[in-house]
Write a protein that holds these residues in place. Structure first.
Motif, PDB file in Angstrom:
ATOM      1  N   SER A 125     -35.206-118.157 -76.677  1.00  0.00           N
ATOM      2  CA  SER A 125     -34.564-118.332 -77.703  1.00  0.00           C
ATOM      3  C   SER A 125     -33.623-118.672 -78.052  1.00  0.00           C
ATOM      4  N   THR A 126     -32.328-118.271 -77.342  1.00  0.00           N
ATOM      5  CA  THR A 126     -30.858-117.924 -77.565  1.00  0.00           C
ATOM      6  C   THR A 126     -30.663-119.045 -76.648  1.00  0.00           C
ATOM      7  N   TYR A 127     -31.299-119.753 -75.937  1.00  0.00           N
ATOM      8  CA  TYR A 127     -31.156-120.365 -74.520  1.00  0.00           C
ATOM      9  C   TYR A 127     -31.536-121.401 -74.792  1.00  0.00           C
ATOM     10  N   ARG A 128     -31.114-122.507 -75.589  1.00  0.00           N
ATOM     11  CA  ARG A 128     -32.109-124.005 -74.585  1.00  0.00           C
ATOM     12  C   ARG A 128     -31.753-124.999 -74.708  1.00  0.00           C
ATOM     13  N   TYR A 129     -33.432-125.596 -73.810  1.00  0.00           N
ATOM     14  CA  TYR A 129     -33.107-126.531 -72.707  1.00  0.00           C
ATOM     15  C   TYR A 129     -33.533-127.737 -74.169  1.00  0.00           C
ATOM     16  N   ASP A 130     -32.563-129.040 -73.579  1.00  0.00           N
ATOM     17  CA  ASP A 130     -32.650-130.113 -73.978  1.00  0.00           C
ATOM     18  C   ASP A 130     -34.476-130.931 -73.677  1.00  0.00           C
ATOM     19  N   LYS A 131     -34.865-130.715 -72.375  1.00  0.00           N
ATOM     20  CA  LYS A 131     -36.137-131.678 -71.543  1.00  0.00           C
ATOM     21  C   LYS A 131     -36.975-130.754 -70.366  1.00  0.00           C
ATOM     22  N   ILE A 132     -37.712-130.849 -70.764  1.00  0.00           N
ATOM     23  CA  ILE A 132     -38.864-130.072 -69.942  1.00  0.00           C
ATOM     24  C   ILE A 132     -39.199-130.618 -69.193  1.00  0.00           C
ATOM     25  N   PHE A 133     -39.707-131.027 -67.677  1.00  0.00           N
ATOM     26  CA  PHE A 133     -40.135-131.766 -66.564  1.00  0.00           C
ATOM     27  C   PHE A 133     -41.484-130.896 -66.140  1.00  0.00           C
ATOM     28  N   LEU A 134     -42.354-131.217 -66.611  1.00  0.00           N
ATOM     29  CA  LEU A 134     -43.587-129.711 -65.730  1.00  0.00           C
ATOM     30  C   LEU A 134     -43.817-130.462 -64.382  1.00  0.00           C
ATOM     31  N   LEU A 135     -43.670-130.265 -63.120  1.00  0.00           N
ATOM     32  CA  LEU A 135     -44.493-130.512 -61.754  1.00  0.00           C
ATOM     33  C   LEU A 135     -46.279-130.741 -61.760  1.00  0.00           C
ATOM     34  N   PRO A 136     -46.844-131.102 -61.899  1.00  0.00           N
ATOM     35  CA  PRO A 136     -47.925-130.096 -61.414  1.00  0.00           C
ATOM     36  C   PRO A 136     -48.523-129.605 -59.876  1.00  0.00           C
ATOM     37  N   LEU A 137     -49.313-128.845 -59.895  1.00  0.00           N
ATOM     38  CA  LEU A 137     -50.267-128.281 -58.563  1.00  0.00           C
ATOM     39  C   LEU A 137     -50.504-129.199 -57.614  1.00  0.00           C
ATOM     40  N   TRP A 138     -50.020-129.181 -56.082  1.00  0.00           N
ATOM     41  CA  TRP A 138     -50.855-130.045 -55.665  1.00  0.00           C
ATOM     42  C   TRP A 138     -50.857-129.825 -54.418  1.00  0.00           C
ATOM     43  N   VAL A 176     -45.354-134.822 -64.482  1.00  0.00           N
ATOM     44  CA  VAL A 176     -44.610-135.646 -63.574  1.00  0.00           C
ATOM     45  C   VAL A 176     -45.744-135.716 -63.079  1.00  0.00           C
ATOM     46  N   PRO A 177     -46.051-137.225 -62.473  1.00  0.00           N
ATOM     47  CA  PRO A 177     -47.122-137.674 -61.884  1.00  0.00           C
ATOM     48  C   PRO A 177     -47.248-136.882 -60.037  1.00  0.00           C
ATOM     49  N   ASP A 183     -41.006-142.082 -56.706  1.00  0.00           N
ATOM     50  CA  ASP A 183     -41.004-142.352 -57.656  1.00  0.00           C
ATOM     51  C   ASP A 183     -41.636-141.520 -58.954  1.00  0.00           C
ATOM     52  N   ARG A 184     -41.775-140.693 -58.505  1.00  0.00           N
ATOM     53  CA  ARG A 184     -41.204-139.194 -59.844  1.00  0.00           C
ATOM     54  C   ARG A 184     -40.095-139.385 -60.405  1.00  0.00           C
ATOM     55  N   LEU A 185     -38.806-139.319 -59.370  1.00  0.00           N
ATOM     56  CA  LEU A 185     -37.418-139.598 -59.768  1.00  0.00           C
ATOM     57  C   LEU A 185     -37.969-140.839 -60.967  1.00  0.00           C
TER      58      LEU A 185
END
Length: 194
Positions: A125-138, A176-177, A183-185
């Motif tokens: 909770s102290t150190y907050r990020y601006d955006k999170i991208f999830l890479l799905p299992l593959w 992320v697809p 394309d991910r980039l």
């Protein structure tokens, strides 16, 4: 002195802090490959630090510190991830991409059912990020090695813990697809302004 001289410093009120963008996902989801593609485009990126901790322990004769002493491993990892967070904010850039974030530490501890001190959740909770991208299992790209030992089935459970932890911290990860790295980039860069 002219404000156009080379040694001019912007007033502190105008110094921008780099936005910290985190890539998360279970083992072998393509985070490192994507991070390398971002580096090639000139974006500042910070690599996964757990491999450093693992390699340091292996040099001391401990093959899998996370399995033998999970709390010690996680303490070392938390310390390095906090330092990485601080380092990211000091960079002179609009965005900094980071392979895994601080909440990953408690998510992995939850995955193995290990209790941990309050400082782990306080760090989330102290150190907050601006955006999170999830890479799905593959499954097609899942591999194991000396530092990445988890089976695909374990990766599924880790992914569940990661999602639960990040959501409990108030984040809404952007998935992320499963497409080629270029394309991910493009997907990530398009979502930076949304």
């Amino acid at each position: 002195m002219s404000i156009f001289t080379a040694n001019y410093e912007r007033p502190k009120a105008f110094i921008l802090t780099a936005k910290r963008i985190v890539l998360i996902g279970g083992p072998s989801t393509g985070k490192t490959t994507l991070l390398n593609a971002l580096k090639e485009k000139g974006y500042p990126c910070l690599d996964e630090v757990s491999r450093e901790v693992i390699k340091a322990a292996q040099q001391e004769g401990i093959e899998q510190l996370f399995l033998t002493e999970p709390l010690l491993f996680s303490d070392k990892l938390l310390e390095r991830r906090i330092q990485q967070y601080l380092d990211a904010g000091a960079l002179d850039a609009e965005y900094v991409f980071i392979d895994r974030g601080i909440p990953d530490v408690s998510a992995y501890m939850d995955f193995i059912g290990q209790e941990y001190p309050d400082r782990f959740t306080k760090a989330n909770s102290t150190y907050r990020y601006d955006k999170i991208f999830l890479l799905p299992l593959w499954r097609d790209i899942h591999v194991t090695d000396k530092e990445r030992y988890e089976s695909f089935e374990e990766a599924v459970k880790i992914q569940d813990e990661l999602l639960k932890t990040y959501r409990s911290c108030g984040y809404t990860p952007i998935e992320v697809p499963k497409v080629p790295v270029e394309d991910r980039l493009d997907f990530i860069l398009k979502h930076m302004t949304l």
